[in-house]
Design a protein around this motif. Sequence first.
Motif, PDB file in Angstrom:
ATOM      1  N   GLU A  48     -27.625  13.219  43.061  1.00  8.72           N
ATOM      2  CA  GLU A  48     -27.068  14.570  43.186  1.00  8.72           C
ATOM      3  C   GLU A  48     -26.214  14.835  41.951  1.00  8.72           C
ATOM      4  O   GLU A  48     -25.629  13.914  41.382  1.00  8.72           O
ATOM      5  N   HIS A  49     -26.155  16.082  41.522  1.00 10.88           N
ATOM      6  CA  HIS A  49     -25.328  16.380  40.344  1.00 10.88           C
ATOM      7  C   HIS A  49     -24.651  17.731  40.503  1.00 10.88           C
ATOM      8  O   HIS A  49     -25.020  18.533  41.361  1.00 10.88           O
ATOM      9  N   TYR A  50     -23.661  17.950  39.669  1.00 11.94           N
ATOM     10  CA  TYR A  50     -22.893  19.198  39.668  1.00 11.94           C
ATOM     11  C   TYR A  50     -23.355  19.994  38.448  1.00 11.94           C
ATOM     12  O   TYR A  50     -22.922  19.730  37.333  1.00 11.94           O
ATOM     13  N   PRO A  51     -24.269  20.950  38.656  1.00  8.26           N
ATOM     14  CA  PRO A  51     -24.815  21.694  37.520  1.00  8.26           C
ATOM     15  C   PRO A  51     -23.693  22.383  36.738  1.00  8.26           C
ATOM     16  O   PRO A  51     -22.737  22.871  37.327  1.00  8.26           O
ATOM     17  N   GLY A  52     -23.834  22.406  35.455  1.00  7.24           N
ATOM     18  CA  GLY A  52     -22.810  23.033  34.618  1.00  7.24           C
ATOM     19  C   GLY A  52     -21.760  22.029  34.203  1.00  7.24           C
ATOM     20  O   GLY A  52     -21.630  21.704  33.027  1.00  7.24           O
ATOM     21  N   MET A  53     -21.053  21.479  35.182  1.00  9.99           N
ATOM     22  CA  MET A  53     -20.012  20.499  34.844  1.00  9.99           C
ATOM     23  C   MET A  53     -20.624  19.261  34.213  1.00  9.99           C
ATOM     24  O   MET A  53     -20.044  18.660  33.306  1.00  9.99           O
ATOM     25  N   HIS A  78     -30.110  12.643  31.155  1.00  9.98           N
ATOM     26  CA  HIS A  78     -29.792  12.098  32.486  1.00  9.98           C
ATOM     27  C   HIS A  78     -30.572  12.890  33.519  1.00  9.98           C
ATOM     28  O   HIS A  78     -30.543  14.112  33.530  1.00  9.98           O
ATOM     29  N   ALA A 117     -19.060  11.555  34.460  1.00 15.73           N
ATOM     30  CA  ALA A 117     -20.060  12.628  34.539  1.00 15.73           C
ATOM     31  C   ALA A 117     -20.411  12.791  36.021  1.00 15.73           C
ATOM     32  O   ALA A 117     -20.686  11.805  36.710  1.00 15.73           O
ATOM     33  N   PHE A 119     -22.305  12.795  38.694  1.00 17.44           N
ATOM     34  CA  PHE A 119     -23.556  12.414  39.359  1.00 17.44           C
ATOM     35  C   PHE A 119     -23.193  11.485  40.507  1.00 17.44           C
ATOM     36  O   PHE A 119     -22.227  10.718  40.410  1.00 17.44           O
ATOM     37  N   TRP A 120     -23.979  11.531  41.569  1.00 18.20           N
ATOM     38  CA  TRP A 120     -23.771  10.628  42.708  1.00 18.20           C
ATOM     39  C   TRP A 120     -25.118  10.083  43.148  1.00 18.20           C
ATOM     40  O   TRP A 120     -26.054  10.845  43.390  1.00 18.20           O
ATOM     41  N   LYS A 121     -25.173   8.752  43.308  1.00 17.76           N
ATOM     42  CA  LYS A 121     -26.430   8.100  43.675  1.00 17.76           C
ATOM     43  C   LYS A 121     -26.442   7.760  45.158  1.00 17.76           C
ATOM     44  O   LYS A 121     -25.472   7.220  45.691  1.00 17.76           O
ATOM     45  N   LYS A 122     -27.581   8.045  45.780  1.00 17.88           N
ATOM     46  CA  LYS A 122     -27.770   7.641  47.172  1.00 17.88           C
ATOM     47  C   LYS A 122     -29.019   6.772  47.236  1.00 17.88           C
ATOM     48  O   LYS A 122     -30.052   7.130  46.672  1.00 17.88           O
TER      49      LYS A 122
ATOM     50  N   PHE B   7     -19.752  17.772  47.149  1.00 15.05           N
ATOM     51  CA  PHE B   7     -20.888  16.949  46.745  1.00 15.05           C
ATOM     52  C   PHE B   7     -20.894  15.619  47.508  1.00 15.05           C
ATOM     53  O   PHE B   7     -19.865  15.152  47.991  1.00 15.05           O
ATOM     54  N   GLN B  58     -14.636  23.334  37.084  1.00 13.39           N
ATOM     55  CA  GLN B  58     -15.483  22.310  36.471  1.00 13.39           C
ATOM     56  C   GLN B  58     -14.750  21.362  35.521  1.00 13.39           C
ATOM     57  O   GLN B  58     -15.360  20.723  34.673  1.00 13.39           O
ATOM     58  N   MET B  79     -17.454   9.355  40.804  1.00 15.86           N
ATOM     59  CA  MET B  79     -18.811   9.569  40.291  1.00 15.86           C
ATOM     60  C   MET B  79     -19.546   8.246  40.061  1.00 15.86           C
ATOM     61  O   MET B  79     -18.939   7.232  39.760  1.00 15.86           O
ATOM     62  N   THR B  80     -20.859   8.294  40.213  1.00 16.66           N
ATOM     63  CA  THR B  80     -21.679   7.089  40.036  1.00 16.66           C
ATOM     64  C   THR B  80     -22.915   7.410  39.197  1.00 16.66           C
ATOM     65  O   THR B  80     -24.049   7.231  39.633  1.00 16.66           O
ATOM     66  N   GLY B  81     -22.646   7.901  37.990  1.00 16.04           N
ATOM     67  CA  GLY B  81     -23.755   8.218  37.088  1.00 16.04           C
ATOM     68  C   GLY B  81     -24.215   6.999  36.318  1.00 16.04           C
ATOM     69  O   GLY B  81     -23.865   5.870  36.635  1.00 16.04           O
TER      70      GLY B  81
END
Lengths: 147, 82
Positions: A48-53, A78, A117, A119-122, B7, B58, B79-81
């Motif tokens: 999942e990601h936060y578009p823009g940010m 990414h 950045a 992003f969140w991983k599931k 999120f 943001q 966060m977990t990128g």
Amino acid sequence: MRVSVQSQDFDLATALHGFGTAKNTGATVTFTGLVRDDTGQLDYMEIEHYPGMCENAILKIAQDAEQRWGLTDCLVIHRYGKLNVGAQIMMVATAGRHRVDAFDAATFLMDYLKSRAPFWKKEVSLGGASSEWVSAKDSDETALKRW
Amino acid sequence: MIDVVYFAWVRERIGVPREQIDTTAATVMDLVTELTAREDRYALAFSDLDSLRVAVDQELVDFDAPLVGVREVAFFPPMTGG
């Protein structure tokens, strides 16, 4: 410098076409992150990601790296969405005058992308038996302190 | 009115990805307190602030960040990128 946040896969050779071609480039480093299955139970990963940010945060991190190591080029891709085991999640490429600059900048980029950045991983297991958000590790935060 | 976005597991606990909140909260913390008092699902999502991060328009901020003139507040886990 180029930053791309995308759902579609990327091809390394295509992504690196024309990368780091400035005449004062002496070294390039590339890193690719893949979906790993440690237990044999992973079906796929959902990112999942936060578009823009996302784009803005990565740009800022890449600009910091460029300035700090005097990079001659920098690329970050990414992905987000559903990614199967073995799929490419992301890549960074750095180009510098010397290899130490390119290696250090790539590690710096990876450390910051991991915890700065959005992003969140599931992880979703085979047969949908379980789905769990990947927790951030204390070591991720510690890794930032060396910079 | 302020746009509030969620999120990962924060979104799952609250049950919506985005909503508009009519609030006069002066800071992020005031907004958290207000939502927590409103319904259990918020109380559950905001029960451990150490495991939450917040962004205002943001940009990552602390929970004492002011909300004056802010359009969007986002709550999410670390966060977990990468």
